[in-house]
Design an enzyme around this catalytic site. Structure first.
Site, PDB file in Angstrom:
ATOM      1  N   LYS A   1      52.394  16.759  46.031  1.00 19.41           N
ATOM      2  CA  LYS A   1      53.302  18.097  45.380  1.00 19.41           C
ATOM      3  C   LYS A   1      54.862  19.336  46.849  1.00 19.41           C
ATOM      4  CE  LYS A   1      49.731  20.880  44.471  1.00 19.41           C
ATOM      5  NZ  LYS A   1      48.875  21.429  43.225  1.00 19.41           N
TER       6      LYS A   1
ATOM      7  N   TYR B   1      72.078  43.651  58.376  1.00 22.24           N
ATOM      8  CA  TYR B   1      72.765  44.429  57.379  1.00 22.24           C
ATOM      9  C   TYR B   1      71.609  45.374  57.380  1.00 22.24           C
ATOM     10  CZ  TYR B   1      75.090  40.509  55.451  1.00 22.24           C
ATOM     11  OH  TYR B   1      75.154  39.433  54.286  1.00 22.24           O
TER      12      TYR B   1
END
Length: 365
Positions: free
Chosen positions: A32, A257
């Site tokens: 999964k 940033y």
């Protein structure tokens, strides 16, 4: 280009070690979440001959498995009706989560004139999905007697398997034992399964008919002591990128940033084209490490969506544009292993690997 390189030999060796450890029990290999981030198709294609079942979370993942392998596929999650006909036609195993769902499955099976393979999920204490423990025997009996269902399995899931001394483990095991006794009274052929990786390693005697070793197959071990044979299991993947630019800072300058990282004059930084937009943990910004030419370098400044920077100091080892960068190591003790990254970011290896998205190329080697 960012590449997750996966060792076929290590993957197959891990599964062989697990199979030796679990003895005669069947192996259901969970793939999964894109095989825990490693790529469903590649993982299935290279392991289908070693495992008995595959397991996934939903219908779309199941179809990706059946496209490349003929092994039975069990869907753990709720089944959406728009996919149920295709699932039944491909003999994908459905999880029954409540008593009422049996009648709905029967109606669809009658319309298709085809029986449905089913596993019943029993809630023994996880309290997330599954038939209530007190309603388990009635539901099992009903499914077993159905003319349109093939009751192939009965299973549950341990809530605290990562803590082998937790009392809930014993409580759930005792409940499941009573369910197994009832189920085997109906048919010895019904597959009973409870344990994930931590379950069968931490608790003796709970392999039952099948185990579901997910994270262990990909090479990640629990921190508690396990058998020496299991210690031979290794992580199967390394995440690699390239240096795309070298920057030299001027006095008073920063990077990224908000310019939270302020370097020294003449400091060199390497720009790496991977960021949180690729599923790499943003929390590593300004505190993680990468390996370039066998030297560990610290990340500098905030990670952006598409890139990060690392400090090379004065670049005494002459890092160049085009040099390979190892972002996730396959050596657990390294500062940039999935284990170490998980510790740094207060999460688990499952999270680190399964969130790597399709902007990263998977390559079996």
């Amino acid at each position: 280009m960012n590449i997750l390189k996966i060792s076929k030999q290590t993957l197959r060796n891990n599964i062989k070690i697990i199979r030796e450890y679990i003895g005669n029990a069947k192996m259901c290999f969970p793939v999964k979440a894109n095989a825990y981030g490693h790529g469903i198709e590649d993982i299935v294609e290279n392991t289908h001959d070693l495992v008995d079942f595959f397991a996934v979370a939903n219908s779309l993942e199941a179809f990706r498995v059946t496209a490349v392998a003929k092994n039975p596929v069990l869907v753990f999650g709720v089944i959406y009706y728009e996919y149920i006909e295709k699932m039944i036609s491909e003999n994908i195993r459905v999880s029954i989560q409540d008593y009422e769902y049996i009648e709905k499955l029967e109606q669809i099976a009658k319309e298709l004139d085809k029986k449905v393979y089913a596993h019943i999920n029993i809630n023994t204490g996880m309290n997330r999905m599954g038939v209530d423990y007190n309603d388990a025997c009635r539901t099992i009996q009903r499914a077993y007697e159905s003319d349109w269902l093939i009751l192939e399995g009965v299973y549950s899931h341990l809530a605290c398997a990562d803590n082998r001394d937790h009392p809930t483990n014993i409580k759930q095991k005792n409940r499941f034992d009573s369910i197994v006794k009832f189920t085997k009274g109906l048919s010895q052929d019904i597959i009973c399964h409870l344990s994930n990786s931590y379950g069968f390693l931490g608790q003796k005697g709970i392999c039952y008919d099948m185990v579901r070793p997910g994270i262990l197959s990909y090479g990640f071990l629990p921190e508690f002591y396990v058998d020496r044979v299991i210690r031979e299991i290794k992580p199967i993947a390394r995440l690699l990128s390239k240096v795309v630019k070298i920057i030299t800072l001027q006095e008073g300058e920063g990077v990224g940033y908000s310019l939270i990282y302020r370097g020294f004059e003449g400091e060199q930084l390497a720009v790496i084209p991977i960021g949180y937009g690729d599923g790499f943990p943003r929390e590593l910004g300004d505190r993680g490490f990468v390996n370039i030419n066998d030297v560990m370098y610290p990340m500098a400044g905030r990670m952006s969506m598409d890139g990060l920077t690392v400090s090379l100091g004065i670049n005494e080892y002459d890092v160049k544009v085009g040099d390979t960068v190892e972002l996730i190591s396959a050596i657990p003790r390294n500062r940039n292993s999935a284990f170490s990254i998980a510790k740094q970011t207060n999460t688990i290896e499952y999270d680190i690997m399964s969130t790597l998205n399709d902007r990263i190329i998977r390559k079996i080697i």
